[in-house]
Every structure is written in structure tokens, then in C-alpha cells.
Scaffold this active site. Structure first.
Site, PDB file in Angstrom:
ATOM      1  N   CYS A 228      35.745  -5.643 -12.870  1.00  0.00           N
ATOM      2  CA  CYS A 228      36.559  -6.676 -12.215  1.00  0.00           C
ATOM      3  C   CYS A 228      37.480  -7.352 -13.218  1.00  0.00           C
ATOM      4  CB  CYS A 228      35.660  -7.724 -11.570  1.00  0.00           C
ATOM      5  SG  CYS A 228      34.514  -7.058 -10.355  1.00  0.00           S
TER       6      CYS A 228
ATOM      7  N   GLU B  70      32.657 -12.812  -5.387  1.00  0.00           N
ATOM      8  CA  GLU B  70      33.559 -12.414  -6.476  1.00  0.00           C
ATOM      9  C   GLU B  70      34.278 -11.169  -5.988  1.00  0.00           C
ATOM     10  OE1 GLU B  70      35.311 -10.418  -8.967  1.00  0.00           O
ATOM     11  OE2 GLU B  70      33.374  -9.903  -9.869  1.00  0.00           O
TER      12      GLU B  70
END
EC number: 1.2.1.88
Length: 514
Positions: free
Chosen positions: A320, A286
């Protein structure tokens, strides 16, 4: 008997008793700071002469921990221990491994205030964010334990006359976990224990900025009775051991959360087959985002402004999933911008020990990077709010709004990872979506609209892994919102999903003839 899964509750800090209890936890943790953190290899602690310091980003004179640094020889020893432990750990039943995780979750639950307090000091997390991080770690562990039990019997396949067939899952071997500093407990615990419950063994390289938080998990695993060598703790300099971990002939998988540059480097290096390697490595990555909230016309402008501000500035924009772009219909642009500015003026910034809304950014490098982006953005657009920075005692950046930008502007294209949001205007919903998709990333997004047709179009066309309607673009909940993105945001290996453990399992078919 395993009870049904439910999310771990946060702590209600409107209750004065909870406030006093958490203050006691902070006091206790503060008194234990500047401790020495060892490597843990095959269950044995090793303190090294070569160390580095973890510091409080809100008070840079305060040392959190003195951290031992693993060498390549230490990594070799850790792989040897993990490979040996794998021989027996893989033979534990699915049920026994799952029950071990549930035991781990119970210990974390008991120590939730302590772990949260560590993150207040080590990661600069506000109280709510720190507690949420610890609670999410519990959620991941509980969820993956149940997921493993559901996979225990494999999946049905067809038999035929004289032939019985079985399709089942088995672990793949030893791997490496490289977690981030921004969710130093939740993501670290989830990406470490998901492969473990699947029967694999792990080398855990904690984030350089938050090693004490990760070491707390090692303490808990020991307390819960994890066999030696199943999880090995190897903090260290990424320049010395980062590539070495990825390149190793013993590495079957790498789970990584962090920057695009590091993630793509891991992909490239993991793809090369080393001498003696008998398998292809898996990378579960990720790598961030350039997340946007799209605001349609004829909407609740208060909801739009609140969604943008909370998503952009929660934990100082260091998620994020944080809102870095507000893409607003021209008919409501001025009103939404004005309301967002007004809300932002009320946000408190300071040392999170005092429970401010926003704390510091994580380190000097990030501080300098964010400061530079604010300077760039102020030239590309118009600074409407914030923009101030102060690193005299900690790494503090004001929540910053920059308006009148173009989609092609640098700060609308590059991940900032700080409390900065850019506003851009669109003439209609089609253009709003075009702007939203004008990025290399595809992690999260949100749409504020009352038009069902526009929402349906966004579901089809907005190219993100997690899309939300009439709310912010952060705060995915384990079991409800499996998390992971498209494009350069990563491999879309959705954490907290029914499929996540499959990343750490092989499928085997056995056919018996009668």
C-alpha cells in the site's frame, strides 16, 4: 513480568547457516502443500464440499491448499458462536488477555521460519519480505498486548466532594476482520488480535489468495488455548459472504484492508442500520495509495534513486505504501532517472523459492491489470526500463520505469499495485508538492531534500498520513511509525499506535455519590 517492547528481528541471510535452515523450512512446507483447509467455527473444524484452490503465483501448476468455502448459514453459526463466547471473553481481565497474546507471539516466534516459508509459496514473497511479514505480525501482537495493559485502568477524571468518578474502557462486541493478501500474516494477525485483546470476538474472513497463511494463525491460537468461538475462521467467496458479513445485525465493527472500491462499499453498507440493530457500526479501513517520493534539487542523487527503486519494486510494488510516483526537481531529474534505471537493471525477477529480489504478482487479475497500465503508461510517457510481462508459468512483471509523464496522466492518478513507477518533473519545490498532493489518496510519502525550510513546508503541506525524510516511503515499523493515511487511503486508524485499540473499545463513566 512483561519485558519492554522491542521489534522482532529478521533473519540474516548473509549467514549460510540461516540460509540452510530456511531451505529446510521451505522443503518441509513444500512437502505439506495441497492440504485441505477447513472452516473453524466455535473451535470445531468443518470441511465443505464446495471448495476453491489457493495456488502458487510463481508456479501456477502448484496448488497450495484446497479451501473450504463458508456459506451464509456458516456465517450465521459463526456469529452465534462469537456472540456466546463474547459473554465470557469480555470478562477476562485485561492482563489475562494481554498475556494470552504474548503467549501467541512466543509460538509464532518459534514457528517463524515455517510461517515465512508458507508466504514464499502462497504470496510469492521474497525471503526477506516473508520473514519481515512474520516478524511484523509478532510486533503487532506484542505491541497490542502492552497497549491493552496500559488502558486497563482507564483514564483519570475529576472527583468532587461527595462524588467519585471513573472513566474506563470496555469492549464493544462481535466484529469482522477482512485482511489483505499482500501482508497475509502481519496485517491479518494484527487486525484480528487487536479487537480480541480488547475483549471482543471476531469472524476472520481471510484473503482469497492467502488462506493457508491465515489458517496458520488459527493453528497457533488453538495451541495457545484460545477459548472456542473467540475467533472464527470463515474463508469464502466475497460475492456470497462479503456483504453478508458487513450487513449482519451482529457486526459491531469491520476492520478492512484492501481496495478503495471494496472499502467504500463497506462504508456505505455498514452505515445502514438493520432491523433489530441497537448500535452504530464502526469501520476501520485502509484502502491503498498513490504514494510519491519528492526529490528536491541539491541532493544526493544516489540516495534519491535508491529510495525510489527500493520503494517501487520491493515485493513487486504490491505494498500500500509502494512508490508509484517519482516527482523530481528539473535540475536533477535526468540524473536521478538515469541512476534509477541503472539500479533497476540489476534487480532479479523469478520464483522466490530461489530467493530472487522480486517474485510474481499475486494473481491473473492483477497481472492483467498491471500489464494494461504499462501499455497505457507507455503511450502517455516514455518507457525507460522494463515493461515485459510473462504469465506462462507464473505472474511475472518486470520492474518498470516510465518517464516524461504529467500529473494528470492516468497512471499517475490510479493505483496500480504493481512494479511500475512513473517519473514527473517539477520546476521548484512548491510545484513538487502540488503534484504530490494531486491525488485522491494520502497514505505515505517521502521527501529527499537538504533544505530544512522545504522539509518544514512538506511536513505542513504534504497531505499524507506517513511522511519520511531522506529515505523511501515504505517499511513502517510497529511502535515507531504508526501506519494509516488520509483522504481515500482510509480512516487513518493508525495501526501499531497507542490509539489503535480505541477503535474496538467503548468509554464508560461511572459516578458514585457518597
Amino acid at each position: 513480568m512483561v519485558v519492554n517492547y522491542h521489534n522482532e528481528p529478521s533473519i540474516d541471510f548473509t549467514d549460510s547457516k540461516n540460509v540452510e535452515s530456511f531451505k529446510e523450512a521451505l522443503k518441509k512446507v513444500k512437502g505439506e502443500l495441497n492440504q485441505k483447509i477447513p472452516l473453524v467455527i466455535n473451535g470445531e473444524e468443518k470441511f465443505t464440499k464446495d471448495t476453491y484452490q489457493s495456488i502458487n503465483p510463481a508456479n501456477t501448476t502448484e496448488v497450495i491448499a484446497e479451501v473450504s468455502k463458508a456459506t451464509q448459514k456458516d456465517v450465521d453459526d459463526a456469529f452465534e458462536a462469537a456472540n456466546e463466547a463474547y459473554k465470557s471473553w469480555k470478562r477476562w481481565s485485561h492482563k489475562d488477555r494481554a498475556e494470552f497474546l504474548i503467549r501467541v507471539a512466543a509460538i509464532i516466534r518459534r514457528r517463524k521460519e515455517e510461517i515465512s516459508a508458507v508466504m514464499v509459496y502462497e504470496a510469492g514473497k521474497p525471503w526477506d519480505e516473508a520473514v519481515g511479514d512474520a516478524a511484523e505480525g509478532i510486533d503487532f501482537i506484542e505491541y497490542y498486548a502492552r497497549s491493552m495493559m496500559e488502558l486497563a485502568d482507564g483514564k483519570p477524571v475529576l472527583d468532587r466532594e461527595g462524588e467519585h468518578n471513573k472513566y474506563f474502557y470496555k469492549p464493544i462486541g462481535t466484529g469482522v476482520t477482512i485482511p489483505p493478501w499482500n501482508f497475509p500474516f502481519a496485517i491479518m494477525a494484527g487486525t484480528t488480535l487487536a479487537p480480541v485483546v480488547a475483549g471482543n470476538t471476531v469472524l476472520l474472513k481471510p484473503a482469497e489468495d492467502t488462506p493457508l497463511t491465515a489458517y496458520k494463525l488459527m493453528e497457533i491460537l488453538e495451541e495457545a488455548g484460545l477459548p472456542k468461538g473467540v475467533v472464527n475462521f470463515v474463508p469464502g467467496d466475497p460475492k456470497e459472504i462479503g456483504d453478508y458479513l458487513v450487513d449482519s445485525v451482529h457486526t459491531h465493527f469491520v476492520t478492512f484492508t484492501g481496495s478503495r472500491a471494496t472499502g467504500t462499499r463497506i462504508f456505505e453498507r455498514a452505515a445502514k442500520v438493520q432491523d433489530g440493530q441497537q448500535f452504530l457500526k464502526r469501520v476501520i479501513a485502509e484502502m491503498g495509495g498513490k504514494d510519491a517520493i519528492v526529490v528536491d534539487k541539491d541532493i544526493d542523487t544516489d540516495l534519491a534513486a535508491e529510495s525510489i527503486v527500493s520503494s517501487a519494486f520491493g515485493f513487486s510494488g504490491q505494498k500500500c505504501s509502494a512508490c508509484s510516483r517519482a516527482i523530481v526537481h528539473k535540475d536533477v531529474y535526468d540524473e536521478v532517472l538515469e541512476k534509477a534505471v541503472a539500479l533497476t537493471k540489476n534487480l532479479t525477477v523469478g520464483n522466490t523459492e530461489n530467493n530472487t529480489y522480486m517474485g510474481p504478482v499475486i494473481n491473473q487479475k492483477q497481472f492483467d491489470k498491471i500489464k494494461n497500465y504499462i501499455e497505457i503508461g507507455s503511450k502517455e510517457g516514455k518507457l525507460k526500463q522494463g515493461g515485459g510481462t510473462d504469465d506462462a508459468t507464473g505472474y511475472f512483471v518486470e520492474p518498470t520505469i516510465i518517464a516524461n509523464l504529467k500529473s494528470s496522466d492516468q497512471i499517475m492518478q490510479e493505483e496500480i499495485f504493481g512494479p511500475v513507477v512513473g517519473f514527473v518533473k517539477g520546476k521548484d519545490f512548491e510545484e513538487l508538492l502540488e503534484i504530490a498532493n494531486d491525488t485522491d489518496y494520502g497514505l505515505t510519502g517521502a521527501v529527499i531534500t537538504n533544505n530544512r525550510e522545504n522539509w518544514i513546508e512538506a511536513v505542513e503541506s504534504y497531505d499524507v498520513g506517513n511522511l519520511y525524510l531522506n529515505r523511501g516511503c515504505t517499511s513502517a515499523v510497529v511502535g515507531y511509525h504508526p501506519f494509516g493515511g488520509f483522504k481515500m487511503s482510509g480512516t487513518d486508524a493508525k495501526t501499531g499506535s497507542p490509539d489503535y485499540l480505541l477503535n474496538f473499545l467503548e468509554q464508560k463513566v461511572v459516578s458514585e455519590m457518597f
